[in-house]
Scaffold this active site. Structure first.
Site, PDB file in Angstrom:
ATOM      1  N   HIS A 168       0.809  -1.216   0.000  1.00 10.55           N
ATOM      2  CA  HIS A 168       0.000   0.000   0.000  1.00 10.55           C
ATOM      3  C   HIS A 168       0.844   1.269   0.000  1.00 10.55           C
ATOM      4  O   HIS A 168       0.368   2.340  -0.380  1.00 10.55           O
ATOM      5  CB  HIS A 168      -0.914  -0.011   1.231  1.00 10.55           C
ATOM      6  CG  HIS A 168      -1.886   1.111   1.258  1.00 10.55           C
ATOM      7  ND1 HIS A 168      -2.988   1.139   0.437  1.00 10.55           N
ATOM      8  CD2 HIS A 168      -1.910   2.261   1.973  1.00 10.55           C
ATOM      9  CE1 HIS A 168      -3.656   2.260   0.659  1.00 10.55           C
ATOM     10  NE2 HIS A 168      -3.024   2.950   1.583  1.00 10.55           N
ATOM     11  N   ASP A 169       2.098   1.149   0.445  1.00 12.23           N
ATOM     12  CA  ASP A 169       2.938   2.344   0.552  1.00 12.23           C
ATOM     13  C   ASP A 169       4.384   2.011   0.179  1.00 12.23           C
ATOM     14  O   ASP A 169       5.292   2.063   1.019  1.00 12.23           O
ATOM     15  CB  ASP A 169       2.846   2.883   1.992  1.00 12.23           C
ATOM     16  CG  ASP A 169       3.399   4.291   2.108  1.00 12.23           C
ATOM     17  OD1 ASP A 169       3.667   4.917   1.064  1.00 12.23           O
ATOM     18  OD2 ASP A 169       3.559   4.763   3.250  1.00 12.23           O
ATOM     19  N   ALA A 170       4.573   1.661  -1.095  1.00 12.24           N
ATOM     20  CA  ALA A 170       5.884   1.194  -1.555  1.00 12.24           C
ATOM     21  C   ALA A 170       6.838   2.381  -1.748  1.00 12.24           C
ATOM     22  O   ALA A 170       7.261   2.672  -2.866  1.00 12.24           O
ATOM     23  CB  ALA A 170       5.719   0.410  -2.859  1.00 12.24           C
ATOM     24  N   ASN A 171       7.138   3.066  -0.659  1.00  9.14           N
ATOM     25  CA  ASN A 171       8.072   4.189  -0.803  1.00  9.14           C
ATOM     26  C   ASN A 171       9.458   3.806  -0.276  1.00  9.14           C
ATOM     27  O   ASN A 171       9.635   2.766   0.352  1.00  9.14           O
ATOM     28  CB  ASN A 171       7.502   5.457  -0.141  1.00  9.14           C
ATOM     29  CG  ASN A 171       7.604   5.417   1.363  1.00  9.14           C
ATOM     30  OD1 ASN A 171       8.702   5.379   1.925  1.00  9.14           O
ATOM     31  ND2 ASN A 171       6.459   5.399   2.037  1.00  9.14           N
TER      32      ASN A 171
END
Ligand SMILES: Nc1ncnc2c1ncn2[C@@H]1O[C@H](COP(=O)(O)OP(=O)(O)O)[C@@H](O)[C@H]1O
Ligand SMILES: [Mg+2]
Length: 243
Positions: A168-171
């Site tokens: 959901h938050d591939a940073n």
């Protein structure tokens, strides 16, 4: 590992690996409890509050689930309860154990708890610390990664996608490297197993956006767009072609 779920009444639910913890209790999930015992070795400030704990030869990471954004200012750590298996903490715990069983480098889940009060709940998760690791944002502020490193980051994302896991938050702050230069993926809040392929590209787009954003924000950030091709070649070499 054996995953045990224990509902102890009064809105308290635990899920844990009984080879790592025998008797989970409320105290384990309280940062205050660990502070009083002088067992907190550090903390990380992301969206949530994360502390690092040293306890009987084990190194744990305790995260309290918190909201970001506007709603977060009002209901900072409260979520609507629609069943304990749907809670953020239980879902992340189960997803981490599934990925671990598939051989991915992700934090080992130790225990999670949900505390329900009426319509809402609060939740926490304990994972094992990834030894000698740092997140890639930190690393890139200091030195560039090699082309091989970037290719390995691509391979790690591909391995996750081969398990059909959507991040959901591939940073860049949710990717870690250890002292053997192995790549680890973390922060699986709101991630899930999905069918199909079309969403995979959105994870790659998210990562590229975060790199571009950090490059603008930080005066020194050792990343050039030219290195993205090494990430992509690692990814493409490792991703299973859809059948
Ligand atoms: N298992 C772990 N091992 C080592 N460091 C971790 C681990 N889990 C989290 N961290 C560190 O804590 C930071 C915040 O954790 P994260 O799970 O990303 O929560 P959030 O971004 O929601 O605050 C990470 O960026 C990482 O630096
Ligand atoms: Mg994070």
């Amino acid at each position: 590992m054996a995953t045990i779920r224990r509902d102890i009444g009064a809105g308290h639910y635990f899920i844990f690996d009984d080879t790592l913890v025998s008797h989970p209790n409320e105290d384990m999930f309280s940062s205050h409890f660990w502070q009083l015992q002088n067992k907190v070795t550090g903390q990380a400030k992301g969206r949530g509050t994360t502390i690092f704990i040293q306890h009987e030869q084990q190194q744990w990471v305790l995260r309290h689930y918190k909201r970001g954004g506007m709603i977060g200012k009002l209901l900072s750590d409260q979520y609507f309860f629609v069943g304990v298996e749907h809670s953020r903490a239980f879902k992340e715990f189960r997803l981490l154990s599934l990925m671990q069983r598939q051989g991915l480098r992700v934090p080992v889940p130790v225990a999670a708890r949900v505390h329900r009060r009426g319509l809402i709940y609060r939740a926490d998760l304990i994972t094992q610390n990834i030894p000698y690791s740092r997140d890639l944002h930190h690393m890139l502020c200091e030195a560039p990664l090699s082309n091989d490193d970037w290719s390995n980051v691509g391979k790690a994302l591909a391995a996750m996608h081969n398990c059909q896991v959507y991040h959901h938050d591939a940073n860049i702050r949710n990717i870690m490297m250890d002292n053997n230069r192995h790549i680890w993926l973390i922060d699986f809040d709101r991630c899930e197993v999905r069918s199909g392929e079309s969403w995979k590209q959105s994870n790659l787009d998210r990562l590229l956006r975060s790199l571009r954003k950090e490059k603008e924000k930080n005066t020194t950030f050792h990343w050039e767009f030219a290195q993205w091709q090494y990430f992509l070649s690692g990814y493409k070499g490792a991703i299973n072609a859809p059948s």
